[in-house]
Design a protein around this motif. Sequence first.
Motif, PDB file in Angstrom:
ATOM      1  N   GLU A  83       0.853  -1.186   0.000  1.00 44.41           N
ATOM      2  CA  GLU A  83       0.000   0.000   0.000  1.00 44.41           C
ATOM      3  C   GLU A  83       0.888   1.234   0.000  1.00 44.41           C
ATOM      4  N   SER A  84       1.039   1.824  -1.146  1.00 44.36           N
ATOM      5  CA  SER A  84       1.944   2.959  -1.293  1.00 44.36           C
ATOM      6  C   SER A  84       1.388   3.920  -2.322  1.00 44.36           C
ATOM      7  N   GLU A  85       1.879   5.144  -2.256  1.00 43.09           N
ATOM      8  CA  GLU A  85       1.454   6.167  -3.205  1.00 43.09           C
ATOM      9  C   GLU A  85       2.404   6.268  -4.395  1.00 43.09           C
ATOM     10  N   ASP A  86       3.537   5.563  -4.314  1.00 42.88           N
ATOM     11  CA  ASP A  86       4.515   5.591  -5.401  1.00 42.88           C
ATOM     12  C   ASP A  86       4.266   4.410  -6.323  1.00 42.88           C
ATOM     13  N   LYS A 120      -1.484   9.257  -5.993  1.00 41.03           N
ATOM     14  CA  LYS A 120      -1.009  10.636  -6.013  1.00 41.03           C
ATOM     15  C   LYS A 120       0.274  10.774  -6.828  1.00 41.03           C
ATOM     16  N   ASN A 121       1.167   9.811  -6.681  1.00 41.28           N
ATOM     17  CA  ASN A 121       2.439   9.862  -7.390  1.00 41.28           C
ATOM     18  C   ASN A 121       2.458   8.755  -8.444  1.00 41.28           C
ATOM     19  N   ALA A 122       1.979   9.081  -9.622  1.00 39.33           N
ATOM     20  CA  ALA A 122       1.895   8.107 -10.705  1.00 39.33           C
ATOM     21  C   ALA A 122       2.978   8.404 -11.723  1.00 39.33           C
ATOM     22  N   GLY A 123       4.091   7.684 -11.631  1.00 36.67           N
ATOM     23  CA  GLY A 123       5.147   7.822 -12.619  1.00 36.67           C
ATOM     24  C   GLY A 123       4.834   6.967 -13.841  1.00 36.67           C
ATOM     25  N   ILE A 124       5.153   7.493 -15.010  1.00 38.37           N
ATOM     26  CA  ILE A 124       4.833   6.796 -16.261  1.00 38.37           C
ATOM     27  C   ILE A 124       6.110   6.603 -17.065  1.00 38.37           C
ATOM     28  N   LYS A 173      11.689   6.021  -8.391  1.00 34.49           N
ATOM     29  CA  LYS A 173      11.313   5.221  -7.225  1.00 34.49           C
ATOM     30  C   LYS A 173       9.846   4.808  -7.328  1.00 34.49           C
ATOM     31  N   PHE A 174       9.603   3.546  -7.053  1.00 36.96           N
ATOM     32  CA  PHE A 174       8.234   3.037  -7.079  1.00 36.96           C
ATOM     33  C   PHE A 174       8.165   1.786  -6.207  1.00 36.96           C
ATOM     34  N   ASP A 175       6.992   1.547  -5.667  1.00 36.77           N
ATOM     35  CA  ASP A 175       6.743   0.345  -4.868  1.00 36.77           C
ATOM     36  C   ASP A 175       5.975  -0.706  -5.655  1.00 36.77           C
ATOM     37  N   ASN A 176       5.171  -0.264  -6.589  1.00 37.86           N
ATOM     38  CA  ASN A 176       4.404  -1.180  -7.428  1.00 37.86           C
ATOM     39  C   ASN A 176       4.504  -0.719  -8.881  1.00 37.86           C
ATOM     40  N   ALA A 177       4.562  -1.674  -9.766  1.00 36.90           N
ATOM     41  CA  ALA A 177       4.648  -1.364 -11.201  1.00 36.90           C
ATOM     42  C   ALA A 177       3.530  -2.079 -11.936  1.00 36.90           C
ATOM     43  N   THR A 178       2.851  -1.339 -12.802  1.00 39.15           N
ATOM     44  CA  THR A 178       1.773  -1.891 -13.625  1.00 39.15           C
ATOM     45  C   THR A 178       2.137  -1.707 -15.086  1.00 39.15           C
TER      46      THR A 178
END
Length: 290
Positions: A83-86, A120-124, A173-178
């Motif tokens: 459960e993270s925002e990154d 909130k923090n959606a890196g693409i 930086k990310f905790d989950n990748a889709t």
Amino acid sequence: MFATRAQPVASALSAGVQTRNMATLREIQLRLNSIKNIGKITKSMKMIASTKVSKAQRAMETARTFGASSAAIYKNSNATPLESEDNLFVVSSSDRGLCGGIHSSVAKATRKIIAQSEVKNAGIVVLGDKAKNQMSRSNRGDIKLSFNQIGKSIPTFAEASAAVDTIKASGVKFDNATIVYNKFTSAIAYEAVPITSYSLDALKGSEGFAAYEADEGVLEDYNDFLFANNIYWALVEGHASEMSAKRNAMENATKNAGEMVDRLTMTYNRTRQAAITSELVDIITGASAL
């Protein structure tokens, strides 16, 4: 007297009608030749795409085996996303067009997933210039990296590994990748679906890996391998969907060109017959006047 005056007027009118008919015939002939040439090009592109589809489907079957192994590892280890925002979203596409709306479907699916997740923090990260152009319209500030010249032919695992190394080296930086890609459903259908890749912390905290005292460096390398494996799966399956969509697009374009050629040929013949009839009427009228 009357016939003498009417003859120049009739000649002038017939000359004007004949000039207009000749101009129309030339325009139709030029357009007809152009459409025939376009039809030949699209037919050749369809044949090339048909050849590439079979190769892409064979590579896709191999990539699906790799993807199934990654999914089985996550499932058997009971790994769950943190459960993270990154969160990182990887959009898989290519640099080339002429394949219908296959790139826009991936972009729309990515925007929908981002809106539904409410992160909130959606890196693409974008793989391919076509999806980059689509995502830049709505999420320009969220694009962290973009890649091109990937999968010019059939994508390889080396290209996917290089993309993962670049993502790690860039400091994203990310905790989950889709990973969002086009899943090959059939020769005429595809669907934009996501693949979830977990972070190193999620992998270490899972029940399956927590039971073993594995070195953190080994787990990190293994997690990078799983991430690259999923990207490779997405690229190859998206490539197969693209080749199939390109073949269908060129087939439709060739069919449309043939229909336009038939309509223009009919219009040309009717216009030519009208011009011949008009000339015959002028000849008969002139002969009657004399």
